[in-house]
Design a protein around this motif. Sequence first.
Motif, short mmCIF file in Angstrom:
data_model
loop_
_atom_site.label_atom_id
_atom_site.label_comp_id
_atom_site.label_asym_id
_atom_site.label_seq_id
_atom_site.Cartn_x
_atom_site.Cartn_y
_atom_site.Cartn_z
N THR A 5 0.95 5.35 0.56
CA THR A 5 0.20 6.81 0.87
C THR A 5 1.07 7.74 0.64
N GLY A 54 5.38 3.37 1.06
CA GLY A 54 4.91 2.26 0.27
C GLY A 54 5.72 1.83 -0.55
N ARG A 66 5.80 7.08 -2.66
CA ARG A 66 4.59 7.91 -1.80
C ARG A 66 3.74 8.54 -3.13
N ALA A 67 2.60 8.70 -2.31
CA ALA A 67 1.51 9.06 -3.47
C ALA A 67 1.77 10.65 -3.57
N GLU A 118 0.71 -1.23 0.07
CA GLU A 118 0.11 -0.10 0.01
C GLU A 118 0.81 1.22 -0.11
N VAL A 158 -4.69 6.76 -0.81
CA VAL A 158 -4.19 5.59 -0.33
C VAL A 158 -4.29 4.46 -1.40
N GLU A 161 -1.09 13.51 -1.10
CA GLU A 161 -0.99 12.90 0.41
C GLU A 161 -2.32 12.36 0.88
N THR A 162 -3.07 12.78 0.31
CA THR A 162 -4.74 12.08 0.74
C THR A 162 -4.86 10.82 0.21
#
Length: 143
Positions: free
Chosen positions: A97, A101, A113-114, A95, A120, A117-118
């Motif tokens: 986020t 991840g 990293r996404a 996962e 998932v 940032e919000t």
Amino acid sequence: MDPWLIWLIIAAVLAVAEIFTLTAALGMLSAAALVTAGSAALGLPLPFQFLVFTAVATVTLLFVRPFALRHVLQPQAARFGVDALVGRAAYVVSEVTGLGGRVRIDGEEWTARAFDETLVIPAGKTVDVIEISGATAIVYPRD
């Protein structure tokens, strides 16, 4: 001082200035001064030396410089290293986020990293690599 030596000094000064500016204009003028130094060494009178300089400078600035600039300013054909990963698809291994991840990019596992940032992003999803920051892939989901 001999006129050919003066033209040679001018050519050298222009060549050094070209190294610092990288405009190709001063390099062309340096070449014109070098040709003029050769004509002065052959004994051409001063008015004809100026004519040679003007002619060579005009020809090089109008015809050679645009060709040289097109050649130098071509975009890089291939990206290398981490730059080549930007825009590629990646498979989410664990996962992802805004905090971290893991993703697999071309068979290699990367920390990720996404981008948002919000978000998932669950394991098994396909994402696009937006950028590489250090050893972390910044990713965004395809869906």
